[in-house]
Design an enzyme around this catalytic site. Structure first.
Site, PDB file in Angstrom:
ATOM      1  N   ASP A 195       0.823  -1.207   0.000  1.00 18.51           N
ATOM      2  CA  ASP A 195       0.000   0.000   0.000  1.00 18.51           C
ATOM      3  C   ASP A 195       0.861   1.263   0.000  1.00 18.51           C
ATOM      4  OD1 ASP A 195      -2.641  -1.409   2.067  1.00 18.51           O
ATOM      5  OD2 ASP A 195      -2.239  -1.532  -0.094  1.00 18.51           O
TER       6      ASP A 195
ATOM      7  N   LEU B  39      -8.232 -28.048 -32.299  1.00 16.03           N
ATOM      8  CA  LEU B  39      -8.112 -28.932 -33.456  1.00 16.03           C
ATOM      9  C   LEU B  39      -7.429 -30.222 -33.049  1.00 16.03           C
ATOM     10  CD1 LEU B  39      -6.770 -26.299 -36.012  1.00 16.03           C
ATOM     11  CD2 LEU B  39      -9.011 -27.408 -36.091  1.00 16.03           C
TER      12      LEU B  39
ATOM     13  N   GLU C 164      -4.004 -24.340 -44.915  1.00 11.26           N
ATOM     14  CA  GLU C 164      -3.490 -23.007 -44.574  1.00 11.26           C
ATOM     15  C   GLU C 164      -2.563 -23.108 -43.373  1.00 11.26           C
ATOM     16  OE1 GLU C 164      -7.609 -22.471 -43.545  1.00 11.26           O
ATOM     17  OE2 GLU C 164      -7.030 -21.129 -41.915  1.00 11.26           O
TER      18      GLU C 164
ATOM     19  N   LYS D 210      -0.965 -22.931 -39.769  1.00 10.61           N
ATOM     20  CA  LYS D 210      -1.479 -22.846 -38.407  1.00 10.61           C
ATOM     21  C   LYS D 210      -0.637 -21.795 -37.695  1.00 10.61           C
ATOM     22  CE  LYS D 210      -2.850 -25.641 -34.462  1.00 10.61           C
ATOM     23  NZ  LYS D 210      -2.253 -24.884 -33.381  1.00 10.61           N
TER      24      LYS D 210
ATOM     25  N   ASP E  27       0.903 -19.511 -34.888  1.00  8.32           N
ATOM     26  CA  ASP E  27       1.214 -19.753 -33.486  1.00  8.32           C
ATOM     27  C   ASP E  27       1.001 -18.470 -32.675  1.00  8.32           C
ATOM     28  OD1 ASP E  27       1.965 -21.046 -31.241  1.00  8.32           O
ATOM     29  OD2 ASP E  27       4.090 -21.197 -31.740  1.00  8.32           O
TER      30      ASP E  27
ATOM     31  N   ARG F 179     -10.126 -17.035 -26.268  1.00 13.88           N
ATOM     32  CA  ARG F 179     -10.735 -18.348 -26.279  1.00 13.88           C
ATOM     33  C   ARG F 179     -11.101 -18.805 -24.870  1.00 13.88           C
ATOM     34  NH1 ARG F 179      -8.106 -23.660 -26.700  1.00 13.88           N
ATOM     35  NH2 ARG F 179      -9.815 -25.070 -27.045  1.00 13.88           N
TER      36      ARG F 179
ATOM     37  N   GLU G 153      -6.518 -15.462 -35.456  1.00 14.71           N
ATOM     38  CA  GLU G 153      -5.352 -15.528 -34.567  1.00 14.71           C
ATOM     39  C   GLU G 153      -4.672 -14.177 -34.435  1.00 14.71           C
ATOM     40  OE1 GLU G 153      -5.222 -18.612 -33.567  1.00 14.71           O
ATOM     41  OE2 GLU G 153      -3.236 -18.938 -32.669  1.00 14.71           O
TER      42      GLU G 153
ATOM     43  N   TYR H 256      -9.624 -16.618 -39.889  1.00 13.28           N
ATOM     44  CA  TYR H 256      -9.681 -17.938 -40.534  1.00 13.28           C
ATOM     45  C   TYR H 256     -10.935 -18.738 -40.199  1.00 13.28           C
ATOM     46  CZ  TYR H 256      -7.577 -19.214 -36.019  1.00 13.28           C
ATOM     47  OH  TYR H 256      -7.306 -19.347 -34.681  1.00 13.28           O
TER      48      TYR H 256
ATOM     49  N   LYS I 244      -9.080 -28.215 -43.730  1.00 11.95           N
ATOM     50  CA  LYS I 244     -10.517 -28.162 -43.419  1.00 11.95           C
ATOM     51  C   LYS I 244     -11.314 -28.622 -44.633  1.00 11.95           C
ATOM     52  CE  LYS I 244      -9.573 -24.091 -40.602  1.00 11.95           C
ATOM     53  NZ  LYS I 244      -9.549 -22.625 -40.540  1.00 11.95           N
TER      54      LYS I 244
ATOM     55  N   LYS J 254       0.900 -30.983 -37.778  1.00 13.86           N
ATOM     56  CA  LYS J 254       1.939 -30.221 -37.080  1.00 13.86           C
ATOM     57  C   LYS J 254       3.318 -30.462 -37.687  1.00 13.86           C
ATOM     58  CE  LYS J 254       0.962 -28.330 -33.464  1.00 13.86           C
ATOM     59  NZ  LYS J 254       0.396 -28.655 -32.166  1.00 13.86           N
TER      60      LYS J 254
ATOM     61  N   CYS K 272       6.159 -45.491  -2.003  1.00 13.79           N
ATOM     62  CA  CYS K 272       5.877 -44.107  -2.383  1.00 13.79           C
ATOM     63  C   CYS K 272       6.920 -43.175  -1.750  1.00 13.79           C
ATOM     64  CB  CYS K 272       4.478 -43.736  -1.902  1.00 13.79           C
ATOM     65  SG  CYS K 272       4.120 -41.987  -2.105  1.00 13.79           S
TER      66      CYS K 272
ATOM     67  N   CYS L   1       4.803 -40.966   1.048  1.00 10.73           N
ATOM     68  CA  CYS L   1       4.192 -41.511   2.262  1.00 10.73           C
ATOM     69  C   CYS L   1       4.743 -42.880   2.639  1.00 10.73           C
ATOM     70  CB  CYS L   1       2.674 -41.579   2.106  1.00 10.73           C
ATOM     71  SG  CYS L   1       2.128 -42.828   0.947  1.00 10.73           S
TER      72      CYS L   1
ATOM     73  N   CYS M 116       0.664 -45.254  -5.973  1.00 15.40           N
ATOM     74  CA  CYS M 116       0.849 -45.300  -4.530  1.00 15.40           C
ATOM     75  C   CYS M 116      -0.458 -45.811  -3.946  1.00 15.40           C
ATOM     76  CB  CYS M 116       1.150 -43.892  -4.010  1.00 15.40           C
ATOM     77  SG  CYS M 116       0.808 -43.688  -2.263  1.00 15.40           S
TER      78      CYS M 116
ATOM     79  N   CYS N 280      -1.743 -40.576   1.934  1.00 17.23           N
ATOM     80  CA  CYS N 280      -0.612 -39.986   1.216  1.00 17.23           C
ATOM     81  C   CYS N 280      -0.824 -38.481   1.083  1.00 17.23           C
ATOM     82  CB  CYS N 280      -0.470 -40.629  -0.152  1.00 17.23           C
ATOM     83  SG  CYS N 280       0.906 -39.949  -1.088  1.00 17.23           S
TER      84      CYS N 280
HETATM   85  S1  IVH Z   1      -9.378 -23.338 -37.219  1.00 15.37           S
HETATM   86  C1  IVH Z   1     -13.035 -25.176 -35.030  1.00 15.37           C
HETATM   87  N1  IVH Z   1      -7.299 -22.350 -38.453  1.00 15.37           N
HETATM   88  O1  IVH Z   1      -5.133 -23.477 -33.444  1.00 15.37           O
HETATM   89  C2  IVH Z   1     -11.606 -24.960 -35.260  1.00 15.37           C
HETATM   90  N2  IVH Z   1      -7.174 -22.615 -36.084  1.00 15.37           N
HETATM   91  O2  IVH Z   1      -5.265 -26.065 -32.091  1.00 15.37           O
HETATM   92  C3  IVH Z   1     -11.253 -23.546 -35.383  1.00 15.37           C
HETATM   93  N3  IVH Z   1      -5.078 -21.821 -35.114  1.00 15.37           N
HETATM   94  O3  IVH Z   1      -7.531 -22.596 -31.095  1.00 15.37           O
HETATM   95  C4  IVH Z   1      -9.800 -23.329 -35.544  1.00 15.37           C
HETATM   96  N4  IVH Z   1      -4.156 -21.144 -36.995  1.00 15.37           N
HETATM   97  O4  IVH Z   1      -6.031 -20.750 -32.020  1.00 15.37           O
HETATM   98  C5  IVH Z   1      -7.815 -22.726 -37.263  1.00 15.37           C
HETATM   99  N5  IVH Z   1      -5.565 -21.443 -39.664  1.00 15.37           N
HETATM  100  C6  IVH Z   1      -6.079 -21.810 -38.504  1.00 15.37           C
HETATM  101  C7  IVH Z   1      -5.369 -21.657 -37.301  1.00 15.37           C
HETATM  102  C8  IVH Z   1      -5.950 -22.083 -36.106  1.00 15.37           C
HETATM  103  C9  IVH Z   1      -3.999 -21.248 -35.690  1.00 15.37           C
HETATM  104  C10 IVH Z   1      -5.185 -22.103 -33.679  1.00 15.37           C
HETATM  105  C11 IVH Z   1      -6.445 -21.640 -33.019  1.00 15.37           C
HETATM  106  C12 IVH Z   1      -7.036 -22.861 -32.363  1.00 15.37           C
HETATM  107  C13 IVH Z   1      -5.867 -23.769 -32.300  1.00 15.37           C
HETATM  108  C14 IVH Z   1      -6.312 -25.215 -32.305  1.00 15.37           C
END
Ligand code: IVH
Length: 701
Positions: free
Chosen positions: A47, A93, A126, A128, A130, A149, A184, A236, A300, A324, A429, A432, A447, A453
């Site tokens: 404070d 996903l 497309e 993904k 990050d 989210r 994103e 997206y 998709k 991935k 364990c 415990c 355990c 425990c």
């Molecule tokens: S589609 C119903 N498209 O990945 C599915 N997600 O592992 C809607 N993300 O929470 C997601 N690039 O934050 C989609 N081209 C892309 C994306 C994408 C990144 C992320 C998104 C999602 C997470 C799922």
């Protein structure tokens, strides 16, 4: 510390320096208190710092910093944002890593849709991104709300922050009346480097990677801080829309682009899995030059009517998958192998590593899964790493895939120190001392200490108060450990009696002032009224995750209905048992675990004591307005000709019906196709309504 110069005597330069220092100190105190659950300074000292900060700011209003503590409402952002319930959940996903996962994905879809052999499906592919996902709601072309989210159902209200992002239009021309755009938030490599340089100079927090920087920048209580951060956005996906954007995924993305959103230029439509994989390779090759982080490629189904037929599993759509990229790697040494005892009593071996950077993150622990894994065997007893075991002192390759805990890929036995011995898994364990058992066919050692425990008890309590369970403000891992150590809490019900029993003692403890005690009790009182799904998850029943808890809560609707059913199913047979097993997302192992949990007298007693403290809210049935089969129980039997059994079941459930495997007096409809046998007969004997597939389709429209 030097005596403080009176505020009236400060020079401009001194004031500036001191405000910077105060922002750092108060920021660190906030973090320690709210995030690390470990207050470092007393409330009084806290404070005093805040008061000094305000006094200096009052005299030098021009020097107020964008990260000034007076602009922040104390706590970690997550607890300070209001919550927004997503009108349509924000899902994640499913992941694939190998080409085979992608061909399987395509096959699964074609099988689900019952497509003739030889037909190829069109997909979009497309990058993904990050970053972190964001849902932005427009009403009549105006941005009205933006939410992170969160847990998928409820996110944080970051509307003011989203408005500061250049890629997010404030108004749209010619958009549907209601339109939720999802995509994103991310930061480019260049902007990330610039931001960190500025942060470092200012003595502020340096971010580990662009994703953290993007998340930290969006989730700011003060939107002017977000505005100063170089955030970007790719659209997206979408949530609620008052009219369809297009008939295809690619068409919808095109429409978003026309509306003024950034969409990823590497999105392409592909026909069949080979085409997908070839585009994956293209994107993988361009990855290093993109200037922002991506961690895979998302596929998709392009046709939106097929997407809607495919629908969703509990947390992921059936019509999409994330392919991935392979993980990042580094080599390091195993310093020690330690055992952690989890809330279910499972013994989890963890490798303590010489810290090493893997893909920009410092890694010092890796999971070792179980005894077999350490010994070089998989769950079926087949060799992994060509049978090489893992020992203390070994040089190993570690890798990280996405956010998951790092894993050990391989051991370099050529560097193994002389005299090293295989790791011996403990027989008792480590916490415990109770006997450790490994059941037939299971990889994990447990355990047998149960409530004796302390590790299990403490982990259960930590789980109970955690964010996705009861989410009790003011009590986290540290507090649980401390109260448990004092003997104040040993089961969840005790938490709700803390006030009554220990309010005075609590004030006598170090680091607990009036304010923090008050916050704690407020946090606890607020959660006396609790959603059924959070409670079920919070009980920490083995195999019952957050999503499963949600499905179960939705299915039973009330605590009484749930508990009564668990009791009735105790012998693993009968209608309640079948009903439990028929919940999409509940398998026989989870069902057994749930029922057995309630069958245990100790658990029952603890749960009863807990329920006495709580007001458990019923779950409203999912909105299936206008659905003719909402709340009805349906049994499918015989062969269906227009759709697969899986699709029929998924459709019925989406419309609010329960699909059961057996006919009883409680069944509302039996849908019988060719080859239906005893079930149809039983239905007719019971005088139930038996529908043909055609009649069924007419009924559900
Ligand atoms: S589609 C119903 N498209 O990945 C599915 N997600 O592992 C809607 N993300 O929470 C997601 N690039 O934050 C989609 N081209 C892309 C994306 C994408 C990144 C992320 C998104 C999602 C997470 C799922």
């Amino acid at each position: 510390m030097a005596a403080k110069i009176p505020v009236e005597d400060l020079t401009q330069a001194q004031a500036k320096a001191e405000l910077a220092m105060l922002a750092r100190e108060i920021g660190a105190a906030n973090l320690a208190y709210h995030q690390a659950d470990d207050p470092e300074i007393s409330d009084a000292e806290y404070d005093r710092l805040k008061a000094r900060n305000s006094a200096i700011e009052a005299r030098f209003p021009d020097l107020v910093r964008s990260d000034s503590p007076s602009l922040q409402v104390g706590a970690a952002p997550s607890e300070d944002f209001s919550r927004i319930k997503h009108s349509i959940p924000m899902l994640s996903l499913a992941n694939g890593f190998e080409e085979e996962d992608i061909t399987d994905f395509d096959e699964r879809i074609r099988r689900f849709l019952n497509l003739p052999a030889g037909t190829s499906l069109t997909y979009t592919a497309e990058p993904k991104i990050d970053g972190l996902s964001l849902s932005i709601r427009y009403e009549n072309g105006k941005l009205v709300q933006a939410a992170t989210r969160g847990d998928g159902e409820t996110g944080e209200n970051v509307t003011a922050n989203a408005r500061t992002v250049d890629d997010i239009p404030a108004t749209l021309e010619g958009a549907p009346e209601i339109l939720e755009i999802r995509g994103e938030i991310y930061m480019s490599h260049e902007d990330f480097a610039g931001l960190n340089a500025r942060q470092e100079e200012a003595g502020a927090k340096v971010f580990a990677n662009p994703r953290n920087a993007a998340a930290g920048s969006l989730r700011q209580l003060d939107a002017s801080v977000t505005k100063s951060r170089p955030l970007r956005f790719f659209a997206y996906a979408w949530g609620e829309v008052s009219e369809p954007l297009a008939q295809t995924q690619s068409g919808a993305i095109e429409r978003m682009k026309e509306l003024g959103f950034q969409t990823n230029p590497l999105m392409k439509t592909c026909v069949g899995p080979d085409d997908l994989i070839s585009h994956y390779r293209t994107i993988e090759n361009e990855r290093a030059q993109l200037g922002y982080d991506i961690d895979g490629v998302v596929y998709k189904v392009d046709d939106l009517s097929l997407q809607s037929r495919l629908g969703f599993r509990s947390t992921t759509p059936r019509w999409a998958i994330a392919h991935k990229f392979s993980a990042e790697r580094a080599t390091t040494k195993i310093e020690a192998i330690e055992i952690q005892v989890g809330r279910t009593g499972a013994l989890a071996p963890v490798a303590r590593l010489t810290p090493v950077t893997v893909g920009g993150v410092v890694v010092s622990n890796a999971t070792l899964h179980n005894a077999d894994y350490i010994a070089g065997l998989d769950s079926k007893g087949n060799p992994i790493r060509d049978g090489r075991d893992i020992r203390v002192g070994d040089h190993v390759t570690v890798y990280r895939a996405g956010d998951v805990i790092p894993k050990i890929e391989d051991v370099d036995v050529t560097q193994r120190p002389a005299g090293s011995v295989p790791y011996e898994f403990p027989k008792t364990c480590p916490v415990c001392g109770s006997e450790v058992i490994r059941e037939e066919g299971e990889a994990v050692h447990y355990c047998t200490g149960g409530l004796v425990c302390s590790a299990q008890a403490v982990e259960k309590l930590k789980h109970f108060v955690s964010r996705n369970a009861l989410d009790i403000d003011g009590i986290g891992a540290k507090q649980v450990e401390s109260f448990y150590g004092l003997g104040w809490i040993s089961e969840p019900a005790d938490i709700f009696q803390l006030r009554e029993r220990y309010a005075d003692d609590l004030l006598k403890l170090d680091r607990w002032g009036e304010k923090s005690v008050e916050n704690l009790f407020r946090g606890i009182e607020e959660r006396r009224t609790i959603e059924l799904n959070r409670l079920i998850f919070g009980l920490g029943i083995r195999h019952t995750g957050e999503q499963a808890a949600r499905l179960i809560a939705r299915h039973y609707g009330s605590w009484t209905a749930f508990e009564t059913a668990m009791e009735a199913a105790r012998d693993h047979e009968g209608p309640e048992w079948e009903d439990l097993n028929a919940i999409d997302g509940v398998g026989p192992i989870m069902a057994a675990s749930l029922v057995d949990f309630f069958h245990d007298a100790g658990n029952r007693a603890a749960v009863t004591r807990l329920i006495e403290q709580l007001d458990v809210q019923d779950v409203a049935a999912p909105s299936t307005d206008g659905s003719p089969i909402a709340g009805k129980t349906v049994v499918f039997t015989g062969t269906l000709e227009r759709m697969t059994r899986a699709e029929a079941k998924a459709r019925a459930e989406t419309l609010g019906a329960k699909v059961s495997g057996s006919v009883s007096a409680k069944t509302d409809y039996v849908v019988a196709g060719p080859g239906a046998g005893s079930k149809e007969k039983k239905a007719r004997d019971l005088g139930l309504e038996v529908l043909s597939e055609e009649e069924w389709l007419n009924l559900i429209g």
